[in-house]
Design a protein around this motif. Structure first.
Motif, PDB file in Angstrom:
ATOM      1  N   ARG A 186      -1.237  -8.176  -5.069  1.00 53.57           N
ATOM      2  CA  ARG A 186      -2.127  -7.480  -5.675  1.00 53.57           C
ATOM      3  C   ARG A 186      -3.068  -6.708  -4.843  1.00 53.57           C
ATOM      4  NH1 ARG A 186      -2.748 -12.270  -8.627  1.00 53.57           N
ATOM      5  NH2 ARG A 186      -4.990 -12.833  -8.076  1.00 53.57           N
ATOM      6  N   MET A 251      -9.351  -7.538  -7.387  1.00 52.95           N
ATOM      7  CA  MET A 251      -8.109  -8.161  -7.884  1.00 52.95           C
ATOM      8  C   MET A 251      -8.197  -9.651  -7.987  1.00 52.95           C
ATOM      9  SD  MET A 251      -6.663  -5.269  -8.620  1.00 52.95           S
ATOM     10  CE  MET A 251      -4.826  -5.681  -8.940  1.00 52.95           C
TER      11      MET A 251
ATOM     12  N   THR C  46      -3.013  -8.120 -14.985  1.00 49.88           N
ATOM     13  CA  THR C  46      -2.369  -7.118 -14.132  1.00 49.88           C
ATOM     14  C   THR C  46      -0.989  -6.283 -14.905  1.00 49.88           C
ATOM     15  OG1 THR C  46      -0.860  -8.302 -12.741  1.00 49.88           O
ATOM     16  CG2 THR C  46      -3.406  -7.816 -11.964  1.00 49.88           C
ATOM     17  N   ASN C  66      -5.298  -3.626 -12.245  1.00 47.86           N
ATOM     18  CA  ASN C  66      -4.564  -2.455 -11.346  1.00 47.86           C
ATOM     19  C   ASN C  66      -4.494  -1.280 -12.107  1.00 47.86           C
ATOM     20  OD1 ASN C  66      -2.853  -3.908 -13.101  1.00 47.86           O
ATOM     21  ND2 ASN C  66      -1.115  -3.677 -11.576  1.00 47.86           N
ATOM     22  N   GLU C  70      -0.824   2.813  -9.566  1.00 47.62           N
ATOM     23  CA  GLU C  70      -0.051   2.356  -8.272  1.00 47.62           C
ATOM     24  C   GLU C  70       1.464   2.537  -8.514  1.00 47.62           C
ATOM     25  OE1 GLU C  70      -1.310  -1.864  -8.533  1.00 47.62           O
ATOM     26  OE2 GLU C  70       0.825  -2.163  -8.398  1.00 47.62           O
ATOM     27  N   LYS C  75       0.898   2.372  -3.466  1.00 44.56           N
ATOM     28  CA  LYS C  75      -0.140   2.017  -2.415  1.00 44.56           C
ATOM     29  C   LYS C  75       0.071   1.877  -1.256  1.00 44.56           C
ATOM     30  CE  LYS C  75      -0.211  -2.432  -4.381  1.00 44.56           C
ATOM     31  NZ  LYS C  75      -0.707  -3.829  -4.764  1.00 44.56           N
ATOM     32  N   VAL C 261      -9.858   0.716  -7.616  1.00 47.79           N
ATOM     33  CA  VAL C 261      -9.534   0.446  -8.956  1.00 47.79           C
ATOM     34  C   VAL C 261      -9.404   1.745  -9.949  1.00 47.79           C
ATOM     35  CG1 VAL C 261     -10.257  -2.101  -8.687  1.00 47.79           C
ATOM     36  CG2 VAL C 261     -11.810  -0.352  -9.573  1.00 47.79           C
TER      37      VAL C 261
END
Lengths: 297, 281, 370
Positions: A186, A251, C46, C66, C70, C75, C261
């Motif tokens: 994460r 996260m 997530t 998240n 992504e 990422k 974020v």
């Protein structure tokens, strides 16, 4: 209690003894508080203190946040025990001078771990795990404390660490590694853990160095692991256990478990816990003739 | 779909040591088709990389009128430029470009041009200087060309040979200067900072003139102010900006000044456009 | 528009059907926990890849930490590999095919951000098309889910969105309150997914009930701001030097959480990662909040103090995105508010700007920064 703090803050500002008082104020929703910088005596009523004040404020004294300190000659800061440990450690490391800081100590019975757990009071269902076993609920180093300071025995060299550390240590190595691989999946290298830490004070963090590039900045496994392990190593013997790194992580990765484990190792090897004494030199940067050597193989 | 982040390979045909820490590369594309299809206009820049280090943004310092090879000129300041500076003739670099907007040289037809630059800021001007000189030789389109250029010291002057070449040319006024303390015994140019020499020694007439300025932000600011005091209007002043860049193509969000991305809305701006930008550079 | 009904309890079966048809399925899931987590553990939700419908939180909880960014804008992304041999270099493409993907349980705020990312990475932006983004985007279908319980940090209605909006959706689901979902097929991609779920869909849905259910959630949002005057106020460059930036931004620590974020933040960096004479050129997430983001090699930094960096972020959301890219910068998801360790709140900035825009001639606030 907070009235006494406000009065003292007011007096310090009116007398010109400090340039700014760093404290807590109401946040942007009822479950949160926010850091506040009070420069005028008439603003001291903004200062509050209750179990929502989990933020560690000494990060603003760290030279990495130099822009915030611009122009401050003497600073007053509200500190609960764990925050004052951070301040003491900064002073012991020569990052701060004792006479630059006026510590307004506050008594603390614990802090609520997350805003979503706030229901009006602190209780066993929402107390942060870092508060369990705390021996600085009455803070140790202060310039002002509302009321009497009872004596506290802080000689126990062992800090209580989270049961999660023991859980992890019980796992076999490959399962332990699998746990971290899942959690670190994460991580996107935002460095919130670094910015909230009072002790991460390098002007140019190792991960921002480009000549050479020690740590890959990208958020692949190598870049993520190398960052977190390096940071854990850089904090060995220095981490004062505020737990802000885990709280700040967007996260919800429990990065401070590394620091807690390293704390146990330091305790076993040197019987040392940082942030209690202004003069103590931490074991990894000092040498005494009678230092243990039996673990060096 | 082409990979916009993938560079073309170029060979370093020649390395010239311009000044302490400053080098010029002459570059040729390794792929013939790429070489044949490549064209650019003056003012544009590219992303040059030493593989293993990373990309750096430099203008294309040669003129489009001389397409045999392209040139870049850079100072060794950090990781990427140090890696480039370590390369020698025959080595391979990566190039992405040309990017950015261009100097509106067609709009300047019939006008007098003054190029004002300092230190390592001469290379972007050099491209447009040669472009204008070459075009003028073809059709006499610019009335007069002046160049005001200075550096910290004589040794730090870039394109030393070309400064002398421009000095010898008809209908070109070459005003060279070094900062106080930077002169040598046999220095025959001015002594003083560029904006100061411009305003007090050179004193150009703003009539029918365009001033093209390049330098660090602080120098651009002082030079524009000096030109205004000399009577230049904002739309008579042009500059090429720089900002820290990575992608060069408007995606990485790094080079913006307000809503203006230097890489796609610039790097060439008039003083009028600059004045409308927020205080973010 | 084709509509249908789906039982909420059948979502797990939907996921199974999609997995079985060889699609990569991404859904919100709770992270597994260590035993004895202690009193300060919280649920970590997530978006992750799932291989069955047994373990998902579609329609439960609120926003996964998240978001979907992504999965479109990776990422970290190797751009190509290179190998140096003496004076020569070989560039080796590293492209591998991105699988057909369905992301299920996307909330309307995240869905609205897709168009914003497209406006940056597609060739609508200066003619350069990011092939990595385009491939991922073209192979991803979004099954969105209207919100029923916004939290105190949500503010989508303050930025022209709604908790039941289908903007950015391919297939949109809204709870009707009786265990059923109203299904709306918005795009062709949504149609293709609906076909795979045929066995579980029935009837024509209930448009009236859907609209009523959706509208009833609007009033649950408590964080309300007037965003209408913001862009114009920011367009006045004199306001770029207003005292409010330093006053509100003083406590910002530059941690970058908000940008990572945020569903529309798109900044990235490119470096070469070397191993001997081989390596990769890699693109990865970066943040305008970092102190060296705009640092010139000369040492000059246009954004040298933290409050200037946060000012840039605010401008990016409320001016750059709408002015330059003509899409929405802020989708009101509230992640930056939840994530900020020092409670720096973008809606406080919004309120301050709206106040200043409404009172242009008022006495300047008694600021410490005059």
């Amino acid at each position: 209690m907070i009235e006494q703090i406000r009065n003292q803050a007011r007096k310090l500002l009116e007398d010109g003894d400090v340039d700014v008082v760093i404290g807590y104020a109401e946040g942007s929703d009822p479950a949160r508080t926010t850091p506040v910088f009070i420069r005028k005596a008439e603003d001291v009523d903004k200062l509050i203190y209750d179990p929502r004040c989990i933020n560690s404020l000494p990060l603003y004294l760290n030279k990495r946040h130099e822009y915030t300190r611009k122009g401050w000659k003497k600073t007053a800061i509200i500190g609960k025990g764990c925050d004052i440990r951070a301040i003491v450690q900064l002073i012991a490391e020569n990052q701060l001078k004792r006479d630059e800081i006026y510590i307004l100590g506050v008594p603390c019975e614990g802090q609520v771990s997350h805003p979503e757990k706030w229901d009006g009071s602190l209780h066993d269902g929402n107390r942060a795990s870092k508060c369990i076993g705390c021996d600085v609920m009455t803070p140790h180093e202060t310039d002002f404390f509302p009321g009497d300071k009872p004596d506290v025995d802080r000689s126990n060299p062992y800090e209580v660490t989270s049961p999660k550390v023991a859980n992890l240590m019980e796992l076999e190595l490959d399962k332990r590694f699998a746990f971290w691989r899942t959690d670190f999946d994460r991580c996107f290298k935002c460095y919130a853990c670094r910015e909230v830490c009072p002790h991460c004070s390098c002007n140019v963090c190792i991960t921002d160095e480009t000549t050479p590039s020690w740590i890959d900045p990208a958020a692949h496994k190598k870049g993520v692991f190398s960052w977190h392990l390096t940071r854990a190593m850089h904090l060995v013997g220095r981490c004062t256990g505020c737990g802000e790194c885990t709280r700040a992580c967007p996260m919800d990765i429990q990065v401070d478990l590394f620091n807690q484990r390293m704390k146990e190792v330091v305790q076993e090897s040197y019987s040392y816990k940082p942030g209690y004494s202004l003069e103590d030199k931490h074991p990894l940067i000092t040498y005494q003739v009678d230092d243990r050597e039996d673990f060096i193989k | 779909m082409s990979n916009i982040y993938q560079p073309d390979l170029m060979t370093i045909a020649k390395v010239i040591n311009e000044a302490p820490g400053i080098k010029t590369f002459h570059l040729k594309f390794q792929d013939e088709e790429v070489a044949n299809n490549f064209s650019f206009e003056t003012g544009q820049f590219g992303e040059y990389s030493a593989f293993g280090a990373g990309e750096s943004t430099f203008c294309i310092a040669s003129s489009p009128t001389r397409p045999d090879h392209i040139e870049c000129c850079f100072r060794e300041t950090g990781k990427n430029t140090a890696a480039l500076a370590n390369l020698t003739e025959g080595d391979t670099i990566g190039f992405r470009g040309p990017y950015g907007n261009t100097f509106p040289i067609d709009d300047w037809k019939g006008k007098k041009l003054i190029f004002i630059g300092g230190g390592i800021a001469l290379p972007p001007l050099r491209s447009v200087i040669w472009n204008c000189l070459d075009l003028r030789e073809q059709d006499g389109r610019y009335e007069h060309i002046s160049i005001v250029y200075g550096a910290k010291s004589v040794a730090d002057l870039v394109y030393k040979r070309e400064i002398e070449e421009w000095n010898e040319m008809d209908n070109v006024t070459m005003v060279k200067t070094v900062d106080p303390g930077g002169e040598t015994e046999d220095w025959d140019g001015h002594v003083g900072f560029v904006p100061h020499v411009l305003e007090n020694d050179f004193k150009p007439d703003p009539e029918n003139t365009i001033a093209i300025v390049c330098g660090p932000p602080i120098m651009i600011k002082f030079t524009f102010e000096a030109l205004e005091r000399l009577g230049f209007k904002q739309d008579q002043m042009v500059t090429t900006m720089e900002n820290r860049m990575k992608c060069g193509i408007g995606k990485c969000g790094r080079c913006n000044i307000g809503s203006t991305y230097v890489c796609i809305d610039g790097p060439v701006f008039t003083a009028t456009e600059l004045a409308a930008l927020p205080n973010d550079f | 528009m084709k509509t249908a009904t789906l039982n909420k309890s059948d979502i797990g079966k939907c996921i199974d059907l999609l997995v079985q048809s060889d699609l990569r399925v991404i859904a919100p899931r709770l992270q597994p926990r260590l035993d004895d987590e202690g009193t300060d553990s919280i649920d970590v939700l997530t978006f992750t890849e799932v291989d069955s419908g047994n373990d998902h939180q579609v329609g439960e909880g609120l926003l996964p930490l998240n978001g979907v960014k992504e999965f479109l804008f990776a990422k970290h992304e190797p751009l190509f590999a290179y190998e140096k041999r003496g004076k020569k270099v070989e560039i080796i493409p590293v492209h591998h095919e991105y699988p057909q993907t369905v992301i299920i349980g996307v909330r309307p705020c995240d869905a609205a951000s897709i168009a914003s990312l497209e406006s940056v990475f597609s060739d609508a932006n200066a003619g350069f098309e990011d092939p990595f983004f385009t491939e991922r985007r073209s192979r991803t279908t979004f099954i969105t889910y209207s919100c029923t319980a916004p939290d105190a940090s949500c503010f989508c209605t303050s930025v022209d969105l709604a908790p039941d909006s289908s903007k950015g959706s391919d297939l949109h689901l809204t709870e009707l309150g009786d265990g059923r979902l109203h299904v709306e097929v918005i795009t062709e991609a949504g149609e293709a997914v609906a076909k795979k779920l045929e066995a579980l869909l029935e009837g024509e849905g209930d448009q009236a009930a859907r609209e009523k259910a959706g509208a009833s959630v609007h009033e649950k949002l408590t964080r309300l701001r007037n965003s209408a005057p913001i862009m114009d106020w920011l367009m006045d460059t004199a306001n770029f030097d207003d005292e409010m930036w330093q006053r509100l931004g003083e406590k910002c620590i530059g941690c970058g959480s908000c940008t990572f974020v945020c569903p529309t933040c798109h900044c990235f960096d490119i470096v070469d990662e070397n191993k001997g004479s081989k390596g990769y050129r890699v693109k990865f997430w970066d943040s305008c909040q970092f102190d060296h983001f705009t640092l010139h090699a000369s040492g000059h930094n246009p954004r040298d103090w933290q409050y200037k960096r946060y000012r840039n972020r605010f401008n990016c959301k409320f001016k750059i995105y709408p002015e330059k890219f003509e899409t929405q910068g802020c989708v009101g998801c509230g992640r930056c508010i939840r994530a900020c360790p020092v409670n720096l709140d973008i809606t406080e900035y919004m309120a301050e700007v709206a106040h200043k825009a409404a009172n242009p001639n008022a006495m300047k606030a008694d600021s410490d920064f005059e």
